[in-house]
Design a protein around this motif. Structure first.
Motif, PDB file in Angstrom:
ATOM      1  N   GLU A 114       0.832  -1.198   0.000  1.00 42.55           N
ATOM      2  CA  GLU A 114       0.000   0.000   0.000  1.00 42.55           C
ATOM      3  C   GLU A 114       0.874   1.259   0.000  1.00 42.55           C
ATOM      4  N   ARG A 117       2.492   1.868  -3.365  1.00 40.83           N
ATOM      5  CA  ARG A 117       1.515   2.417  -4.320  1.00 40.83           C
ATOM      6  C   ARG A 117       1.323   3.924  -4.089  1.00 40.83           C
ATOM      7  N   ARG A 118       1.207   4.297  -2.794  1.00 42.69           N
ATOM      8  CA  ARG A 118       0.982   5.718  -2.472  1.00 42.69           C
ATOM      9  C   ARG A 118       2.186   6.562  -2.874  1.00 42.69           C
ATOM     10  N   ILE A 120       4.416   5.927  -5.241  1.00 41.89           N
ATOM     11  CA  ILE A 120       4.513   6.021  -6.705  1.00 41.89           C
ATOM     12  C   ILE A 120       3.487   7.017  -7.247  1.00 41.89           C
ATOM     13  N   GLN A 121       2.270   6.930  -6.698  1.00 41.25           N
ATOM     14  CA  GLN A 121       1.196   7.840  -7.144  1.00 41.25           C
ATOM     15  C   GLN A 121       1.570   9.295  -6.859  1.00 41.25           C
ATOM     16  N   ALA A 122       2.078   9.536  -5.631  1.00 39.15           N
ATOM     17  CA  ALA A 122       2.414  10.911  -5.241  1.00 39.15           C
ATOM     18  C   ALA A 122       3.569  11.433  -6.084  1.00 39.15           C
ATOM     19  N   LYS A 123       4.513  10.541  -6.399  1.00 40.07           N
ATOM     20  CA  LYS A 123       5.672  10.939  -7.221  1.00 40.07           C
ATOM     21  C   LYS A 123       5.212  11.298  -8.634  1.00 40.07           C
ATOM     22  N   ALA A 124       4.305  10.477  -9.161  1.00 36.86           N
ATOM     23  CA  ALA A 124       3.801  10.736 -10.518  1.00 36.86           C
ATOM     24  C   ALA A 124       3.042  12.054 -10.569  1.00 36.86           C
ATOM     25  N   ALA A 125       2.357  12.380  -9.465  1.00 34.45           N
ATOM     26  CA  ALA A 125       1.566  13.620  -9.433  1.00 34.45           C
ATOM     27  C   ALA A 125       2.443  14.835  -9.105  1.00 34.45           C
ATOM     28  N   ARG A 127       3.878  15.524  -6.267  1.00 35.51           N
ATOM     29  CA  ARG A 127       3.656  16.058  -4.920  1.00 35.51           C
ATOM     30  C   ARG A 127       4.955  16.076  -4.125  1.00 35.51           C
TER      31      ARG A 127
END
Lengths: 580, 128
Positions: A114, A117-118, A120-125, A127
C-alpha cells in the motif's frame, strides 16, 4: 560717489582658483551624495513597526493550537502535544519499493504494498509531501532516522490527547488526524456555536470531573448489573443550566476513537430521542395545575380502563379507590394523569406547557449531536392521553432535564450549557413557565413520590430529594415491544431550594434479583440516582436538608390522607409494598 | 586648506559606513538570538503541555481510586455532615468568624478576633 582705481570684485578671477573651487564643489556634492546614500541605508535598516509585528507572528510555535479544554475546576480534559510523525517528499524517494519495504519493517502496522503504491502515485503527481504514519513512538523515530532513507522525514505535529480517557468522552468529543473536531465539544468548536471561542488558550467547560466520575461509576454499575443496551446520566445545575455531568454508556476512549463502535460513540443524552413514559407526568400534571382548573388535592375516580374510541388505556397497578392528583403522581397512574389533563382542558394546556418548556424544538445546547423531538402531527384525545404519560412523544433526555429544571427550579425557563458560567455573572432573565404555587406543589408531589410512592429507593439520608420514576415500553415495528422498556428516574435536591437535577436512564434493562425481578424505573434507575446524590452532595458542598421542611411536607401528606379517611396501608402502592 | 574638509568628510563617511556595517551585524545577531529564544520558548511550552498532560493522566480516577482503596479512603457520606446551627457551640463558631476593627489612640487600626473557648467534654477531647 565715484572712487579712483578698480573695484577688486570686478577683478578678473584666477582660472586656477576657479578650478579649485569647482573641484571642492564637486567633492562636496560627491560627499553629500554619499551621506545621502548612508542616511537612506540607515532609514532602510531601521525596522518598521509592521516588520516587528510580522516577526512576532512568525514565531517558531506551530500554527494556532486548539484551545485546551478544562473542567470547571481546571482539570485538563484535552490538550495538544507535539508528537513525531512520519512523512515523505515523494520526489526525493529514489526507490519507492525498497523504501516501502524497509519502512514496513520498522513501523508496526504499515503495509509495504500500500505504501509503495501511495509513494509512486504521489511521485507521478509531482507532490512534495505525503503523510506516511501519524504519531510514531520515539523508538520508531530513532529506527527510521538510523535507516537514513532518502526522502523520508520526521515532522513534529500537534496531536490532541485526552488525559482523562473515557471519563467525559461524549461531552468533550474527539478530533481527526488533522486535529479537526468530529464529535462533542471538539466538533462544536470547529463547526458549531462555540467557534467564537477558538482563539482562546483554554476553555473551561461546565463539567465537574468529580461529579462526572461519580455518575459514570454508579450508572456503569447499574448498566452492567442489569445488562442494559445503553444508559444516560445527567447532572444539571438548576439555577444556571450548567451541565455538571453527562454520561452516555457504552462509552469509548477518545484517544482511540477510531476503534470505537457506532454504538459506543452515540451520545444517548443529547443525540437520542426517547419516549420517556411516566417521567412526562411531571410536565402533564404541571400543565394541569398551572391551568388553574385542577388542584393537587382534587380527587379522581380511576376506572380499570380508560376507553377512548377503540383504544383502551390501563394502569400497571390498578387503583382501587379515588386518587388525589398528588397520589396520581406518586403512584404514577396513567389513567389518572390523562383524566387530570382532560379536566384541565385537554390538549390545549398540555401543548401550551410543552411548547413553553421548549419540548417541540431541539435543545439549544452548544453541542451538534442534538436530536429533534418526535411529535404527533395532530392531537386527538387519544394522543393527548398518551402524551400525558409520555408515549407518542419522544425527546432527548437532556431536553427533558431542562424542562424539569425549569419547572422545579424557580419556574423560569432553564437552558442547558456545556460552558462554565462565571459565578459573578447574573443569570439572564428567562421566560416564566410556571407560577410559584405550581412550582411548590410539584416539589411536594416529587417528595411524596420518594417518601411514599414509586421512588422509595431514591431516598438519600440527610437530603430532601424529590423525583419521578418512569418505565416506558419501547416502540418497535408494528407497536410496542413486549418486555423491552426504558427505565428512568429524575430527581432534584435539596428540595427546599433545588440546586441540582440528576437523571438516570437505562435502555432495556434486564430484570435481576437486585431489581426484585422487575424492570421498573423505581427499582432500576432510582437507586442509581440515590447513590449519585449521596456521593456528589457532600462534594458540591450541599448541606443536609432542614428536617423541619420534611416534617411540614409529611404533615401535609397526613392531612390529605386523613381527609380521605385512609389508613397508611391503603395509601401504600402495591408495587413498592414489601415482597412476601 | 581645501583638502582638510574633504579629508574630514571622507573620514566621517568611512566611520559612518563602518558604524552602519556594525549595526547591521548587531541587528542580525539580535534577530538570530530572538529566533532562538522564541524557539526555546516554544520548546518549553510544548514540554510544559506534555507534562501537564502527563499529570492529568496520572491523576485519572482509575489510578487514584486504586490508591484510595489501598489507603482505606472512601467518599464522604451525608451522615458525616452536620449543620453548624446544630453544634452546641454554634455561637462561638459564628463569633470566631467575625472581626472587630478598632482604632488605637495613636491612630493605628487593629483587627480583633474572638477566640473560641476550649471544646466542652461532651464533644470529646482531641486525639493524642
Amino acid at each position: 560717489m565715484t572712487t579712483g582705481g578698480l573695484d577688486p570684485s570686478f577683478a578678473p578671477e584666477d582660472p586656477a582658483l576657479r578650478r579649485g573651487r569647482m573641484r571642492i564643489g564637486l567633492v562636496s556634492a560627491l560627499f553629500a551624495l554619499l551621506f545621502g546614500a548612508v542616511a537612506f541605508r540607515l532609514l532602510h535598516l531601521a525596522p518598521e513597526e509592521r516588520e516587528l509585528a510580522a516577526a512576532a507572528v512568525s514565531s517558531p510555535e506551530p500554527e494556532r493550537r486548539r484551545p485546551d479544554l478544562l473542567d470547571r475546576r481546571g482539570a485538563l480534559l484535552a490538550t495538544d502535544i507535539l508528537v513525531p510523525s512520519l512523512a515523505a517528499d515523494p520526489l526525493l524517494v529514489t526507490d519507492p519499493k525498497r523504501t516501502a519495504e524497509r519502512l514496513a519493517r520498522l513501523v508496526p502496522g504499515l503495509g509495504a504494498t500500500e505504501l509503495e503504491r501511495r509513494l509512486i502515485q504521489a511521485k507521478a503527481a509531482g507532490r512534495r509531501f505525503l503523510w506516511i504514519e501519524h504519531r510514531i513512538t520515539p523508538a520508531v523515530q530513532r529506527a527510521v532516522l538510523e535507516a537514513g532513507l532518502p526522502g523520508i522525514v520526521i515532522r513534529r505535529a500537534d496531536h490532541r490527547v485526552y488525559p482523562k480517557g473515557a471519563a467525559a468522552a461524549h461531552l468533550v468529543g474527539f478530533v481527526d488526524v488533522d486535529n479537526r473536531g468530529l464529535a462533542g465539544f471538539e466538533h462544536a468548536l470547529d463547526f458549531g456555536r462555540a467557534q467564537s471561542l477558538r482563539g482562546r488558550d483554554a476553555i473551561a467547560l461546565s463539567l465537574d470531573l468529580r461529579v462526572q466520575e461519580a455518575v459514570r461509576e454508579e450508572l456503569g454499575r447499574a448498566f452492567r448489573e442489569f445488562r442494559a443496551l445503553g444508559a444516560c446520566g445527567i447532572v444539571l445545575d438548576v439555577r444556571t443550566g450548567e451541565l455538571l455531568a453527562l454520561v452516555s454508556l457504552p462509552d469509548f476512549d477518545p484517544n482511540l476513537a477510531a476503534r470505537a463502535r457506532a454504538e459506543q460513540r452515540k451520545n444517548r443524552c443529547t443525540g437520542g430521542s426517547y419516549e420517556l413514559g411516566s417521567l412526562f407526568k411531571l410536565l402533564s400534571l404541571a400543565a394541569a395545575l398551572e391551568s388553574g382548573r385542577v388542584r393537587v388535592t382534587q380527587r379522581f375516580e380511576i376506572p380499570s380502563a380508560l376507553v377512548i374510541g377503540r383504544h383502551r388505556i390501563r394502569d400497571v397497578h390498578p387503583a382501587r379507590r379515588p386518587y388525589t392528583v398528588a397520589e396520581i403522581f406518586s403512584h404514577s397512574s396513567n389513567i389518572g394523569t390523562a383524566l387530570a389533563v382532560f379536566a384541565a382542558g385537554g390538549a390545549e394546556p398540555l401543548r401550551g406547557m410543552l411548547a413553553r418548556l421548549g419540548l417541540f424544538e431541539r435543545a439549544p445546547i452548544e453541542l451538534l449531536e442534538v436530536a429533534r423531538p418526535q411529535l404527533q402531527k395532530s392531537w386527538p384525545d387519544v394522543v393527548t392521553a398518551t402524551v400525558s404519560f409520555g408515549h407518542g412523544i419522544a425527546v432527548s433526555p437532556l431536553r427533558f432535564a431542562e424542562a424539569v429544571a425549569s419547572l422545579v427550579g424557580e419556574g423560569a425557563r432553564v437552558t442547558a450549557t456545556v460552558l462554565a458560567r462565571s459565578p459573578a455573572a447574573s443569570p439572564e432573565p428567562a421566560e416564566r413557565v410556571a407560577s410559584p404555587r405550581t412550582v411548590e406543589e410539584l416539589r411536594w408531589m416529587m417528595w411524596l413520590a420518594v417518601a411514599e410512592g414509586t421512588a422509595k429507593r431514591a431516598a438519600v439520608p440527610g437530603y430532601l430529594l424529590g423525583g419521578k420514576t418512569g418505565t416506558a415500553d419501547k416502540a418497535g415495528r408494528g407497536g410496542y415491544r413486549r418486555g423491552a422498556v426504558l427505565a428512568s428516574f429524575v430527581g432534584v435536591f435539596p428540595l427546599e431550594r433545588p440546586r441540582y437535577l440528576v437523571l438516570a436512564m437505562l435502555d432495556e434493562p434486564q430484570a435481576t434479583r437486585a431489581s426484585g425481578g422487575t424492570r421498573y424505573g423505581g427499582q432500576v434507575a432510582a437507586p442509581v440516582v440515590a447513590a449519585i446524590v449521596a456521593r456528589i452532595g457532600p462534594l458540591l458542598g450541599v448541606p443536609p436538608s432542614d428536617p423541619a421542611l420534611e416534617a411540614r411536607y409529611r404533615e401535609r401528606w397526613h392531612a390529605l390522607r386523613a381527609t380521605a379517611g385512609l389508613s397508611e396501608t391503603e395509601t401504600r402502592l402495591a408495587a413498592v409494598a414489601p415482597r412476601p | 586648506m581645501s583638502a582638510a574638509p574633504a579629508i574630514l568628510l571622507g573620514t566621517l563617511a568611512l566611520a559612518t559606513a563602518a558604524a552602519v556595517f556594525q549595526l547591521k551585524h548587531a541587528v542580525r545577531e539580535r534577530e538570530r538570538e530572538l529566533a532562538l529564544t522564541r524557539q526555546a520558548i516554544a520548546e518549553e511550552r510544548a514540554r510544559i503541555r506534555t507534562l501537564r498532560a502527563d499529570i492529568a493522566w496520572l491523576a485519572r480516577v482509575e489510578r487514584i481510586g486504586a490508591h484510595a482503596r489501598e489507603l482505606g479512603l472512601e467518599p464522604m457520606r451525608t451522615e458525616r455532615m452536620i449543620r453548624i446551627g446544630d453544634l452546641p457551640d454554634a455561637l462561638q463558631l459564628e463569633l470566631a468568624g467575625r472581626t472587630l476593627l478598632v482604632e488605637l489612640q495613636d491612630g493605628v487600626a487593629i483587627e480583633l478576633r474572638f477566640k473560641p473557648l476550649p471544646a466542652p467534654p461532651s464533644l470529646g477531647s482531641p486525639r493524642p
